[in-house]
Enzyme design. Structure first.
Site, PDB file in Angstrom:
ATOM      1  N   THR A   1      23.886  -4.575 -40.098  1.00 58.76           N
ATOM      2  CA  THR A   1      23.344  -3.735 -41.168  1.00 58.76           C
ATOM      3  C   THR A   1      24.383  -3.701 -42.280  1.00 58.76           C
ATOM      4  OG1 THR A   1      22.036  -2.363 -39.673  1.00 58.76           O
ATOM      5  CG2 THR A   1      22.560  -1.439 -41.823  1.00 58.76           C
TER       6      THR A   1
ATOM      7  N   LYS B   1      15.810  -1.729 -43.695  1.00 54.45           N
ATOM      8  CA  LYS B   1      16.623  -0.976 -42.739  1.00 54.45           C
ATOM      9  C   LYS B   1      17.244   0.266 -43.380  1.00 54.45           C
ATOM     10  CE  LYS B   1      19.227   0.121 -39.179  1.00 54.45           C
ATOM     11  NZ  LYS B   1      20.193  -0.766 -38.540  1.00 54.45           N
TER      12      LYS B   1
ATOM     13  N   LYS C   1      27.339   5.494 -42.320  1.00 58.26           N
ATOM     14  CA  LYS C   1      27.455   4.157 -42.924  1.00 58.26           C
ATOM     15  C   LYS C   1      26.140   3.740 -43.567  1.00 58.26           C
ATOM     16  CE  LYS C   1      27.380  -0.682 -41.593  1.00 58.26           C
ATOM     17  NZ  LYS C   1      27.254  -1.631 -40.460  1.00 58.26           N
TER      18      LYS C   1
END
Length: 279
Positions: free
Chosen positions: A81, A156, A231
């Protein structure tokens, strides 16, 4: 390690490399062949599957150790990611060197990885997706082509921004229900069948002993760490700024998770933020 296990289970021969000796040993226990470097692991393979901590590492590993060392007919699949711009830049670099590549970040967490029920959001050209899809299907229940290169990462971070904000709303709602004197199981029974129902409540309830088993039942150990949620929220904020999108709920979620991580809770599951909201 679990993704390696699923690939082996599906009948693939898997070469494994990890900087962690423990992770590499677990991969070997699952039936993978361990290698001492990325370059040796990718030599002669049909596909390269990676999951790395951040965009800078993805860029370095692919440009220095994968591209030019794996066969040009190998499909490159990055399940990290990272930011959209880096995903597109690495894919463009790969294409210029004759490789097909997709970005394929995952959703579902450790439990889904263990059960092979992950969802992969895939960005890349149609032909690259078609080559990657059978490999990803061995590791997950859903493999969805989101669009061109970088679209998997975009999907995502949008998904996880929604997840972060909805988890906070779920946590503060349970905290308020408790202060109002409601039995939390009773409130769950009501809200899970009413308009307030959401995934954070019914699939990942932040209250111990309520709903299906979740990290809350294990003192918030395991699951999806607060540091990882933070994050992803930071990536979402960067993307929103670049796209000119207004995300006030996302911004507030990022602020709250930053404060929670700064308090020393970065290693706890992200649903543990209910502790901060109940304080």
């Amino acid at each position: 390690c679990e993704l390696c296990r699923l690939l082996v289970k599906a009948g693939h021969d898997v070469n494994a490399f990890d900087l962690s000796a423990d992770a590499l040993a677990k991969a070997q226990a699952h039936g993978c062949a361990p290698f001492s470097s990325v370059r040796s692991a990718v030599a002669g393979v049909d596909a390269v599957v990676s999951m790395l901590p951040n965009g800078k590492i993805v860029e370095r590993v692919f440009e220095d150790d994968v591209i030019g060392h794996a066969p040009t007919n190998a499909i490159l699949i990055d399940c990290s990611t990272i930011d959209v711009a880096t995903a597109r830049a690495v894919s463009d670099f790969a294409a210029n060197q004759g490789y097909a590549m997709v970005d394929a970040p995952v959703s579902g967490g450790i439990a889904a990885a263990n059960g092979g029920t992950l969802t992969f959001m895939v960005g890349g050209a149609n032909d690259a997706f078609e080559r990657a899809e059978p490999i990803l299907s061995a590791m997950g229940k859903a493999v969805i082509h989101a669009g061109k290169s970088g679209a998997g990462q975009a999907a995502k971070i949008c998904n996880n921004m929604l997840l972060g904000a909805s988890m906070i709303a779920t946590c503060e709602t349970f905290a308020m229900a408790e202060k109002l004197g409601l039995d939390l199981q009773t409130f769950y029974d009501i809200s899970s069948k009413a308009s307030g129902q959401n995934w954070s409540m019914t699939s990942y309830c932040p209250v111990p002993g309520v709903g299906p088993q979740s990290p809350a039942d294990n003192d918030y150990q395991g699951g999806f760490a607060t540091a990882l949620m933070l994050k992803d929220l930071k990536l979402a904020m960067e993307a929103a700024q670049g796209a000119g999108a207004k995300v006030p709920m996302g911004e507030r979620a990022a602020e709250l998770y930053q404060a929670f991580a700064d308090s020393g809770a970065g290693g706890l599951d992200f649903s543990a933020i209910i502790r901060k909201l109940k304080a």
